[in-house]
Design a protein around this motif. Structure first.
Motif, PDB file in Angstrom:
ATOM      1  N   ALA A 119      -5.844   6.561  30.430  1.00  0.00           N
ATOM      2  CA  ALA A 119      -5.038   6.168  29.268  1.00  0.00           C
ATOM      3  C   ALA A 119      -5.787   5.194  28.364  1.00  0.00           C
ATOM      4  O   ALA A 119      -5.768   5.333  27.140  1.00  0.00           O
ATOM      5  CB  ALA A 119      -3.721   5.549  29.727  1.00  0.00           C
ATOM      6  N   PHE A 120      -6.454   4.220  28.963  1.00  0.00           N
ATOM      7  CA  PHE A 120      -7.102   3.189  28.160  1.00  0.00           C
ATOM      8  C   PHE A 120      -8.479   3.602  27.638  1.00  0.00           C
ATOM      9  O   PHE A 120      -8.841   3.256  26.518  1.00  0.00           O
ATOM     10  CB  PHE A 120      -7.206   1.887  28.950  1.00  0.00           C
ATOM     11  N   THR A 121      -9.249   4.336  28.426  1.00  0.00           N
ATOM     12  CA  THR A 121     -10.613   4.666  27.999  1.00  0.00           C
ATOM     13  C   THR A 121     -10.725   5.997  27.269  1.00  0.00           C
ATOM     14  O   THR A 121     -11.573   6.144  26.392  1.00  0.00           O
ATOM     15  CB  THR A 121     -11.604   4.653  29.181  1.00  0.00           C
ATOM     16  N   HIS A 124      -7.250   5.803  24.571  1.00  0.00           N
ATOM     17  CA  HIS A 124      -7.306   4.566  23.781  1.00  0.00           C
ATOM     18  C   HIS A 124      -5.924   4.037  23.399  1.00  0.00           C
ATOM     19  O   HIS A 124      -5.731   3.522  22.299  1.00  0.00           O
ATOM     20  CB  HIS A 124      -8.175   4.757  22.526  1.00  0.00           C
ATOM     21  N   VAL A 125      -4.966   4.181  24.336  1.00  0.00           N
ATOM     22  CA  VAL A 125      -3.624   3.656  24.074  1.00  0.00           C
ATOM     23  C   VAL A 125      -3.601   2.156  24.372  1.00  0.00           C
ATOM     24  O   VAL A 125      -4.378   1.667  25.201  1.00  0.00           O
ATOM     25  CB  VAL A 125      -2.541   4.386  24.901  1.00  0.00           C
ATOM     26  N   PRO A 126      -2.745   1.406  23.702  1.00  0.00           N
ATOM     27  CA  PRO A 126      -2.702  -0.036  23.935  1.00  0.00           C
ATOM     28  C   PRO A 126      -1.923  -0.454  25.171  1.00  0.00           C
ATOM     29  O   PRO A 126      -2.134  -1.534  25.707  1.00  0.00           O
ATOM     30  CB  PRO A 126      -2.023  -0.578  22.671  1.00  0.00           C
ATOM     31  N   GLU A 127      -0.995   0.431  25.663  1.00  0.00           N
ATOM     32  CA  GLU A 127      -0.174   0.043  26.807  1.00  0.00           C
ATOM     33  C   GLU A 127       0.378   1.273  27.506  1.00  0.00           C
ATOM     34  O   GLU A 127       0.518   2.336  26.917  1.00  0.00           O
ATOM     35  CB  GLU A 127       0.971  -0.870  26.362  1.00  0.00           C
ATOM     36  N   LEU A 164      13.656  -1.010  37.074  1.00  0.00           N
ATOM     37  CA  LEU A 164      12.716  -2.035  36.644  1.00  0.00           C
ATOM     38  C   LEU A 164      11.660  -1.384  35.751  1.00  0.00           C
ATOM     39  O   LEU A 164      11.153  -0.307  36.070  1.00  0.00           O
ATOM     40  CB  LEU A 164      12.043  -2.684  37.854  1.00  0.00           C
ATOM     41  N   VAL A 165      11.328  -2.044  34.658  1.00  0.00           N
ATOM     42  CA  VAL A 165      10.317  -1.532  33.732  1.00  0.00           C
ATOM     43  C   VAL A 165       9.062  -2.381  33.884  1.00  0.00           C
ATOM     44  O   VAL A 165       9.115  -3.615  33.793  1.00  0.00           O
ATOM     45  CB  VAL A 165      10.807  -1.581  32.268  1.00  0.00           C
ATOM     46  N   TYR A 166       7.956  -1.706  34.126  1.00  0.00           N
ATOM     47  CA  TYR A 166       6.647  -2.355  34.246  1.00  0.00           C
ATOM     48  C   TYR A 166       5.778  -1.914  33.082  1.00  0.00           C
ATOM     49  O   TYR A 166       5.964  -0.827  32.524  1.00  0.00           O
ATOM     50  CB  TYR A 166       5.981  -1.958  35.569  1.00  0.00           C
ATOM     51  N   ARG A 167       4.803  -2.755  32.754  1.00  0.00           N
ATOM     52  CA  ARG A 167       3.883  -2.435  31.660  1.00  0.00           C
ATOM     53  C   ARG A 167       2.513  -3.036  31.972  1.00  0.00           C
ATOM     54  O   ARG A 167       2.412  -4.112  32.552  1.00  0.00           O
ATOM     55  CB  ARG A 167       4.388  -3.018  30.350  1.00  0.00           C
ATOM     56  N   LEU A 168       1.492  -2.334  31.544  1.00  0.00           N
ATOM     57  CA  LEU A 168       0.150  -2.902  31.516  1.00  0.00           C
ATOM     58  C   LEU A 168      -0.399  -2.661  30.125  1.00  0.00           C
ATOM     59  O   LEU A 168      -0.433  -1.525  29.648  1.00  0.00           O
ATOM     60  CB  LEU A 168      -0.776  -2.263  32.553  1.00  0.00           C
ATOM     61  N   ARG A 169      -0.768  -3.748  29.471  1.00  0.00           N
ATOM     62  CA  ARG A 169      -1.451  -3.653  28.182  1.00  0.00           C
ATOM     63  C   ARG A 169      -2.943  -3.723  28.455  1.00  0.00           C
ATOM     64  O   ARG A 169      -3.385  -4.455  29.341  1.00  0.00           O
ATOM     65  CB  ARG A 169      -1.014  -4.788  27.265  1.00  0.00           C
ATOM     66  N   ARG A 170      -3.690  -2.976  27.684  1.00  0.00           N
ATOM     67  CA  ARG A 170      -5.144  -2.967  27.871  1.00  0.00           C
ATOM     68  C   ARG A 170      -5.699  -4.395  27.856  1.00  0.00           C
ATOM     69  O   ARG A 170      -6.530  -4.759  28.664  1.00  0.00           O
ATOM     70  CB  ARG A 170      -5.821  -2.112  26.795  1.00  0.00           C
TER      71      ARG A 170
END
Length: 178
Positions: A119-121, A124-127, A164-170
Motif C-alpha cells: 500500500a505504501f510503496t 503510495h497511499v497515505p494511510e 475497533l478502527v485501526y489506522r497506520l499512516r505512512r
C-alpha cells in the motif's frame, strides 16, 4: 500481481479458488468473531469471489490468495487490502482470514506487513485502516504488531459492541520503513 514474502506466496484470486474460499469462509471456527457468521452456500462464496476479482480488475490490487512457499498450491487463507465502506466512508482496508491449520504461525502478521508495504510503496497511499471486533484479541495483536494504532470505533453491527478502527499512516510507520 503475485507477491512473495519470506514464507508466503500472495496472488490474485481466480475462479478456481472457489472451493477453498468456501471451505475457509464457511467454517464456523474462522467466523467466531464475524457477526454475520460463516457463509452458508457456495453461491455466497461465488458472489464474494466475483467481487474480489472485479476489485482486482478495477483497481489492480485487492484480496490475495495466500499459500506457503513450501506448498504453493495449497491455499491457507485470503487477505490483503481493498477499498471498503466504513458505513458511508470508503477507506483502504487491511483484512484477512486464514484456515485453522494456519493459525498461530505468524502468517497474519507476515501478510499484514506485506499488504502495508504494498500500500505504501506501490500504491503510495497515505494511510491504511482495519476494523476488528473488540474481543478478537489475536487480530488486535497482529494489527498492533505491524504498527497500526486504534483511532476510533465503528458502530457497524446493530445491537453489538462497536468494532475497533485501526489506522497506520505512512508518516507514523517505523522510520525508513516506507
Amino acid at each position: 500481481m503475485q507477491k512473495t514474502t519470506a514464507r508466503l506466496v500472495l496472488r490474485p484470486p481466480v475462479l478456481d479458488d472457489l472451493d477453498s474460499l468456501f471451505a475457509i469462509y464457511g467454517d464456523p471456527a474462522t467466523n467466531r468473531f464475524n457477526p454475520s457468521g460463516p457463509l452458508s452456500s457456495i453461491e455466497q462464496a461465488q458472489w464474494l469471489l466475483n467481487g474480489w476479482i472485479a476489485h482486482w480488475k478495477a483497481h489492480g490490487y485487492g484480496q490475495w490468495v495466500i499459500c506457503t512457499r513450501e506448498s504453493p498450491d495449497d491455499i491457507i487463507g485470503f487477505g490483503g487490502i481493498d477499498a471498503r465502506k466504513y458505513l458511508d466512508v470508503e477507506r483502504l482496508n487491511l483484512g484477512y482470514r486464514f484456515g485453522t491449520q494456519a493459525w498461530g504461525k505468524g502468517f497474519a502478521t507476515e501478510l499484514s506487513q506485506a499488504a502495508l508495504d504494498y500500500a505504501f510503496t506501490e500504491l503510495h497511499v497515505p494511510e491504511v485502516f482495519a476494523v476488528v471486533r473488540p474481543h478478537h484479541q489475536a487480530s488486535i495483536r497482529v494489527l498492533e504488531k505491524v504498527g497500526m494504532l486504534r483511532i476510533d470505533t465503528l458502530d457497524d453491527v446493530p445491537g453489538q459492541a462497536a468494532s475497533l478502527v485501526y489506522r497506520l499512516r505512512r508518516e507514523d510507520a517505523a522510520p525508513g520503513r516506507y
